[in-house]
Scaffold this motif. Structure first.
Motif, PDB file in Angstrom:
ATOM      1  N   THR A 164       0.812  -1.221   0.000  1.00 29.31           N
ATOM      2  CA  THR A 164       0.000   0.000   0.000  1.00 29.31           C
ATOM      3  C   THR A 164       0.843   1.269   0.000  1.00 29.31           C
ATOM      4  O   THR A 164       0.286   2.366  -0.081  1.00 29.31           O
ATOM      5  CB  THR A 164      -0.905   0.022   1.244  1.00 29.31           C
ATOM      6  N   LEU A 165       2.171   1.133   0.099  1.00 28.58           N
ATOM      7  CA  LEU A 165       3.044   2.296   0.228  1.00 28.58           C
ATOM      8  C   LEU A 165       3.584   2.748  -1.116  1.00 28.58           C
ATOM      9  O   LEU A 165       3.807   1.930  -2.013  1.00 28.58           O
ATOM     10  CB  LEU A 165       4.214   1.967   1.162  1.00 28.58           C
TER      11      LEU A 165
ATOM     12  N   SER B  22       9.209   3.052   2.847  1.00 26.16           N
ATOM     13  CA  SER B  22       9.394   1.633   3.167  1.00 26.16           C
ATOM     14  C   SER B  22       9.135   1.376   4.645  1.00 26.16           C
ATOM     15  O   SER B  22       9.122   2.298   5.467  1.00 26.16           O
ATOM     16  CB  SER B  22      10.820   1.185   2.812  1.00 26.16           C
ATOM     17  N   VAL B  23       8.934   0.118   4.974  1.00 24.12           N
ATOM     18  CA  VAL B  23       8.762  -0.295   6.367  1.00 24.12           C
ATOM     19  C   VAL B  23      10.131  -0.387   7.024  1.00 24.12           C
ATOM     20  O   VAL B  23      11.046  -1.009   6.487  1.00 24.12           O
ATOM     21  CB  VAL B  23       8.050  -1.659   6.451  1.00 24.12           C
ATOM     22  N   THR B  24      10.269   0.233   8.199  1.00 28.41           N
ATOM     23  CA  THR B  24      11.555   0.193   8.913  1.00 28.41           C
ATOM     24  C   THR B  24      11.508  -0.652  10.174  1.00 28.41           C
ATOM     25  O   THR B  24      12.549  -0.980  10.733  1.00 28.41           O
ATOM     26  CB  THR B  24      12.010   1.611   9.288  1.00 28.41           C
TER      27      THR B  24
ATOM     28  N   ARG C 201      13.732   1.551  -0.256  1.00 33.26           N
ATOM     29  CA  ARG C 201      12.927   0.343  -0.224  1.00 33.26           C
ATOM     30  C   ARG C 201      13.818  -0.871  -0.439  1.00 33.26           C
ATOM     31  O   ARG C 201      14.632  -0.911  -1.340  1.00 33.26           O
ATOM     32  CB  ARG C 201      11.864   0.410  -1.330  1.00 33.26           C
ATOM     33  N   LYS C 202      13.636  -1.847   0.436  1.00 30.42           N
ATOM     34  CA  LYS C 202      14.426  -3.070   0.358  1.00 30.42           C
ATOM     35  C   LYS C 202      13.564  -4.187  -0.194  1.00 30.42           C
ATOM     36  O   LYS C 202      12.342  -4.210  -0.023  1.00 30.42           O
ATOM     37  CB  LYS C 202      14.941  -3.458   1.756  1.00 30.42           C
ATOM     38  N   PRO C 203      14.159  -5.162  -0.843  1.00 31.17           N
ATOM     39  CA  PRO C 203      13.370  -6.289  -1.312  1.00 31.17           C
ATOM     40  C   PRO C 203      12.692  -6.995  -0.143  1.00 31.17           C
ATOM     41  O   PRO C 203      13.230  -7.057   0.947  1.00 31.17           O
ATOM     42  CB  PRO C 203      14.405  -7.205  -1.970  1.00 31.17           C
ATOM     43  N   PHE C 204      11.534  -7.529  -0.385  1.00 26.46           N
ATOM     44  CA  PHE C 204      10.765  -8.161   0.680  1.00 26.46           C
ATOM     45  C   PHE C 204      11.520  -9.230   1.448  1.00 26.46           C
ATOM     46  O   PHE C 204      11.351  -9.334   2.660  1.00 26.46           O
ATOM     47  CB  PHE C 204       9.464  -8.724   0.098  1.00 26.46           C
ATOM     48  N   PRO C 205      12.350 -10.068   0.822  1.00 28.04           N
ATOM     49  CA  PRO C 205      13.055 -11.097   1.599  1.00 28.04           C
ATOM     50  C   PRO C 205      13.875 -10.568   2.770  1.00 28.04           C
ATOM     51  O   PRO C 205      14.216 -11.333   3.664  1.00 28.04           O
ATOM     52  CB  PRO C 205      13.956 -11.761   0.553  1.00 28.04           C
ATOM     53  N   SER C 206      14.219  -9.295   2.807  1.00 27.98           N
ATOM     54  CA  SER C 206      14.998  -8.758   3.918  1.00 27.98           C
ATOM     55  C   SER C 206      14.210  -8.810   5.232  1.00 27.98           C
ATOM     56  O   SER C 206      14.795  -8.711   6.295  1.00 27.98           O
ATOM     57  CB  SER C 206      15.431  -7.321   3.637  1.00 27.98           C
ATOM     58  N   PHE C 207      12.885  -8.979   5.156  1.00 28.01           N
ATOM     59  CA  PHE C 207      12.071  -9.079   6.362  1.00 28.01           C
ATOM     60  C   PHE C 207      11.752 -10.535   6.715  1.00 28.01           C
ATOM     61  O   PHE C 207      11.043 -10.802   7.671  1.00 28.01           O
ATOM     62  CB  PHE C 207      10.732  -8.336   6.173  1.00 28.01           C
ATOM     63  N   ALA C 208      12.259 -11.445   5.928  1.00 28.94           N
ATOM     64  CA  ALA C 208      11.824 -12.837   6.043  1.00 28.94           C
ATOM     65  C   ALA C 208      12.094 -13.444   7.410  1.00 28.94           C
ATOM     66  O   ALA C 208      11.357 -14.326   7.849  1.00 28.94           O
ATOM     67  CB  ALA C 208      12.492 -13.672   4.956  1.00 28.94           C
TER      68      ALA C 208
END
Length: 375
Positions: free
Chosen positions: A67-68, A73-75, A243-250
């Motif tokens: 939604t962003l 990005s989410v921190t 913005r980081k790729p989603f896998p960084s939050f995995a």
């Protein structure tokens, strides 16, 4: 000696009294801001229905990220031990931006926004509604608040010297507020007894509050506790806003589960890129937290700094805030701080009343003397 302190008390109170009233009143209004906001906007801070288990953190981040805009990005994520409280998701911008998410459904509940009333009270309390100059000019509001607060310290000290009784009986009488012996006696008792009852709390709030107004005072204050101040290098995990790729939050979920297991009595767990904090619902420093670092690729904990082992420089800022707002002792000390701040706001007003009344009576006596001489 008392005559000297009486002069100091009067001539500091007259020019700074109204400022002290505004600072104390606005401070009192901020004590229960969180409770008021959670009561008024419960739908933002709490989920509608507690599910069997929250979504994994990576799924929550994925839903929020979708939604962003590309520039945001989410921190980080903060999860409470209370299953009814929504998770807070921190964003890269604007500064300190965050949204609340239902962790059981992934539905975004809304954006955190400080209520206009409390924002006004905060700006009044800190800067008299002034704003920092973009060109680095003098921050007049901040300077005036700091000066008024410093003068308030001298007003309180001089006041206790003036009215401190010589005997136990006089002390007992000075702590009473008599309401059936005329208006002047009532306001006098309110001024004197109110100042005595709240002296310690008001002094503590003033002395800690000055650390936000003057750098020279903050440095000296910290040195009293053996702490050398350093320039802040920014908050952990918030320095990279790309913005980081989603896998960084995995692996955030893995870290979250591990920290919950290590700390079953936690209050909340906050996780960001490569770091995490665990806070507890304990008295004392309300910003106390154990800090962890982890490998973002594997979720393995690589470092632990427990609050009890942290040096003084890592503790004093949280203690200053906790003591200033009265949260160090839980609800009881917050209520006392709230009441003390309200009494502090009333002291200059009762002082003005007594001073003006004395001037009027003195002027009346002079006029009577002149009339008698003329007769």
């Amino acid at each position: 000696m008392k005559k000297v302190f009486r002069k100091i008390h009067l001539w500091l109170s007259v020019p700074f009294g109204l400022l002290i009233t505004l600072i104390c009143f606005s401070g009192a209004m901020l004590v229960f801001e969180t409770e008021v906001m959670e009561l008024c906007r419960r739908g933002l801070y709490y989920v509608e229905k507690v599910g069997p288990a929250p979504l994994p953190m990576d799924k929550v981040v994925e839903k929020v990220s979708a939604t962003l805009p590309d520039s945001v990005s989410v921190t980080g994520i903060t999860a409470s031990s209370d299953p009814e409280r929504a998770w807070q998701v921190n964003l890269s911008k604007p500064r300190r931006a965050s949204i609340y998410v239902d962790q059981y459904t992934g539905v975004i509940k809304g954006k955190y926004e400080r209520a206009p009333f409390f924002m006004t009270m905060f700006r009044l309390h800190r800067w008299l509604l002034d704003s920092m100059r973009p060109d680095g000019g003098i921050f007049w509001g901040k300077m005036i608040v700091g000066t008024a607060t410093l003068m308030f310290v001298f007003v309180l000290i001089s006041g206790i010297i003036i009215w401190w009784p010589r005997t136990k009986k006089a002390l007992k009488n000075s702590l009473k507020i008599v309401a059936n012996k005329g208006g002047r006696r009532f306001w006098y008792d309110l001024h004197v007894a109110g100042g005595m009852y709240t002296l310690i709390l008001l002094l503590v709030m003033a002395l800690t509050g000055l650390t936000w107004s003057f750098s020279w005072y903050r440095i000296g204050f910290y040195k009293v506790f053996g702490v050398e101040t350093t320039q802040s290098g920014g908050r952990p995990g918030g320095e990279n806003h790309e913005r980081k790729p989603f896998p960084s939050f995995a692996n955030w979920q893995k870290v979250y589960e591990g920290l919950k297991e290590l700390n079953p009595d936690y209050k909340q767990i906050s996780i960001s890129k490569g770091s995490a904090t665990v806070s507890f619902n304990r008295l004392g420093n309300r910003r106390a937290a154990d800090r962890y670092t982890f490998n973002p690729r594997t979720g393995e904990i690589t470092g632990i700094t427990l609050y009890k082992d942290a040096d003084a420089s890592g503790k004093i800022r949280g203690w200053i805030f906790s003591v200033h707002v009265g949260s160090w002792g839980g609800l009881a000390t917050r209520i006392l701080s709230f009441l003390a701040a309200l009494v502090g706001a009333s002291l200059p007003l009762t002082g003005y009343y007594l001073w003006v009344r004395r001037l009027v009576r003195k002027s009346g006596r002079k006029a009577n003397v002149q009339l008698k001489k003329a007769a």
